[in-house]
Design a protein around this motif. Structure first.
Motif, short mmCIF file in Angstrom:
data_model
loop_
_atom_site.label_atom_id
_atom_site.label_comp_id
_atom_site.label_asym_id
_atom_site.label_seq_id
_atom_site.Cartn_x
_atom_site.Cartn_y
_atom_site.Cartn_z
N ARG A 53 42.45 42.34 36.84
CA ARG A 53 42.70 42.47 35.39
C ARG A 53 41.45 42.19 34.57
N GLY A 54 40.36 41.84 35.23
CA GLY A 54 39.11 41.58 34.53
C GLY A 54 39.09 40.24 33.80
N LEU A 55 39.86 39.28 34.27
CA LEU A 55 39.92 37.96 33.65
C LEU A 55 39.49 36.91 34.65
N SER A 56 39.21 35.73 34.15
CA SER A 56 38.95 34.61 35.06
C SER A 56 40.30 34.00 35.42
N ARG A 71 41.09 38.97 38.98
CA ARG A 71 39.89 39.80 39.10
C ARG A 71 40.23 41.26 38.81
#
Length: 187
Positions: A157-160, A155
């Motif tokens: 790192r802005g990833l799933s 989260r």
């Protein structure tokens, strides 16, 4: 960061070290005792306490009470930790590495007792700094407290989590978060 747990779920406290200390006064020495105590539930919760008193049992009791106040949750991936971490407190430095299932707790002294109380069954640990039990114990606790959950890192790192975390690690972490599987009916 304290965790409220049912007191019955906690194991019996483990004494890591007892030390006799002296205060020099006019008539000689006054002795008292210190106790370093770890308490955990064997399922991802652990706390460390340090008690001082004139008698050993009282010091252990005070250390146990402080350890229960300092309980926190450790993110587990199956029977190991989620990632490599270096815990530092003062001169104590402890390196913790995840290990494959069946490896066991490869650690010595204070670090081993803390990792076992936390419910970590497969981990590699190395004390790099001070060999003092108090420093090693506090550094181990600092390392465990610094562990991050895989979904939290994804989260940030802005990833799933599915595209960032290795599938085996993610599956093991999710199973650890769910708790142990207890069958309700027999087939």
């Amino acid at each position: 960061m304290a965790v409220n747990l049912d007191p019955t779920s906690l194991r019996e406290s483990r004494v890591i070290a007892i030390n006799r200390v002296a205060k020099v006064v006019q008539g000689g020495r006054r002795f008292s005792f210190t106790a370093l105590v770890v308490v955990g539930d064997g399922n991802g919760h652990v706390g460390l306490g340090y008690g001082k008193a004139k008698e050993v049992p009282l010091a252990i009791q005070k250390g146990t009470e402080e350890a229960k106040k300092n309980l926190f949750s450790v993110p587990l991936a199956g029977s190991t930790i989620t990632h490599e971490v270096l815990g530092i407190t003062g001169a104590g430095r402890v390196l913790l590495k995840p290990a494959a299932p069946g490896t066991g707790v490869i650690a010595g002294g204070a670090a081993r007792q803390i990792l076992e109380e936390a419910g970590i069954h497969d981990v590699l640990a190395k004390s790099l700094g001070s060999s003092n039990a108090i420093n090693v114990a506090r550094a181990t606790i600092a390392g465990l407290a610094a562990l991050k959950r895989p979904d939290e890192v994804a989260r940030l790192r802005g990833l799933s989590p599915e595209e960032f975390v290795p599938t085996g690690l993610l599956r093991a972490y999710q199973e650890s978060e769910r708790g142990p599987h207890i069958p309700t009916e027999v087939a």
